[in-house]
Design an enzyme around this catalytic site. Sequence first.
Site, PDB file in Angstrom:
ATOM      1  N   HIS A  59      -6.226   3.524  -4.084  1.00 16.53           N
ATOM      2  CA  HIS A  59      -6.114   3.707  -2.620  1.00 16.53           C
ATOM      3  C   HIS A  59      -6.418   5.178  -2.283  1.00 16.53           C
ATOM      4  O   HIS A  59      -5.830   5.728  -1.371  1.00 16.53           O
ATOM      5  CB  HIS A  59      -4.698   3.305  -2.198  1.00 16.53           C
TER       6      HIS A  59
ATOM      7  N   HIS B   5      -4.999   9.617   0.111  1.00  9.08           N
ATOM      8  CA  HIS B   5      -4.918   8.734   1.277  1.00  9.08           C
ATOM      9  C   HIS B   5      -5.871   9.189   2.391  1.00  9.08           C
ATOM     10  O   HIS B   5      -5.479   9.410   3.539  1.00  9.08           O
ATOM     11  CB  HIS B   5      -3.472   8.659   1.804  1.00  9.08           C
TER      12      HIS B   5
ATOM     13  N   HIS C 119       3.634  -2.278   3.245  1.00  9.06           N
ATOM     14  CA  HIS C 119       3.596  -0.888   2.770  1.00  9.06           C
ATOM     15  C   HIS C 119       4.819  -0.529   1.941  1.00  9.06           C
ATOM     16  O   HIS C 119       5.882  -1.101   2.117  1.00  9.06           O
ATOM     17  CB  HIS C 119       3.496   0.077   3.956  1.00  9.06           C
TER      18      HIS C 119
ATOM     19  N   ASP D 207       0.816  -1.216   0.000  1.00 10.56           N
ATOM     20  CA  ASP D 207       0.000   0.000   0.000  1.00 10.56           C
ATOM     21  C   ASP D 207       0.851   1.269   0.000  1.00 10.56           C
ATOM     22  O   ASP D 207       1.995   1.263   0.470  1.00 10.56           O
ATOM     23  CB  ASP D 207      -0.876   0.050   1.262  1.00 10.56           C
ATOM     24  N   ASP D 208       0.251   2.333  -0.476  1.00  9.60           N
ATOM     25  CA  ASP D 208       0.713   3.725  -0.298  1.00  9.60           C
ATOM     26  C   ASP D 208       1.754   4.226  -1.297  1.00  9.60           C
ATOM     27  O   ASP D 208       2.090   5.394  -1.285  1.00  9.60           O
ATOM     28  CB  ASP D 208       1.245   3.996   1.123  1.00  9.60           C
TER      29      ASP D 208
HETATM   30 ZN   LIG Z   1      -2.596   3.290   3.028  1.00 15.50          ZN
END
Ligand SMILES: [Zn+2]
Length: 205
Positions: free
Chosen positions: A86, A90, A174, A35-36
């Site tokens: 996503h 955020h 992440h 993620d991210d």
């Molecule tokens: Zn995230």
Amino acid sequence: MKLRWMRAPGIFKILFPDFIWRYNSGAKKVYLTFDDGPIPESTLWTLNMLKEKSVKATFFCVGENVHKYPELFQKILSSGHAVGNHTYNHLKGWSVDTQLYLENVIMASDLINSKLFRPPYGQIKRSQAKHLLPEYKIVMWDVLSGDYRKDITPEECLKDVLKTVRPGSIILFHNHQKSEVNMRFTVPRLIDELKLQGYEFDVCQ
Ligand SMILES: [Zn+2]
């Protein structure tokens, strides 16, 4: 060992049964997710490592990072990995008005062509999910690596993930700075160990 929450609390699965928490096909497969990103250092390292191990994963990208690093985003795609939305900034679903939340997802979808969505922080209101579900598969996780936590060592991170993993697990890591140390230690070792145990790796769908 520090006690920590490796799975999402059961109540969330009851509240949101229409989300994907795990792939229950019966196959001995796991689904690595990052993620991210994309961010240069972390994502490039991840891509090289996955290539070396011949493993495909799913990257839930933040729109503003894709906007900043379009070549890196392209590299994820050209390497054969899957991507998911996503949000653009955020956003924390519980603290954001539904309209604004949906607009932010749409903004990200201009850059990220995917039918997969993961809410940042795992936070999403029923009203937000209701609008997204006809268009998106909302992919949560079965194993939270906790790679961002400062109170666990890389060895503990790896050990706890290995202990929690089961067939069909979606595992959350992440691509951001505060996860770097635990993530870089854990993921390659996890892949090696799971391969020995006969697991295959697949992308979310
Ligand atoms: Zn995230």
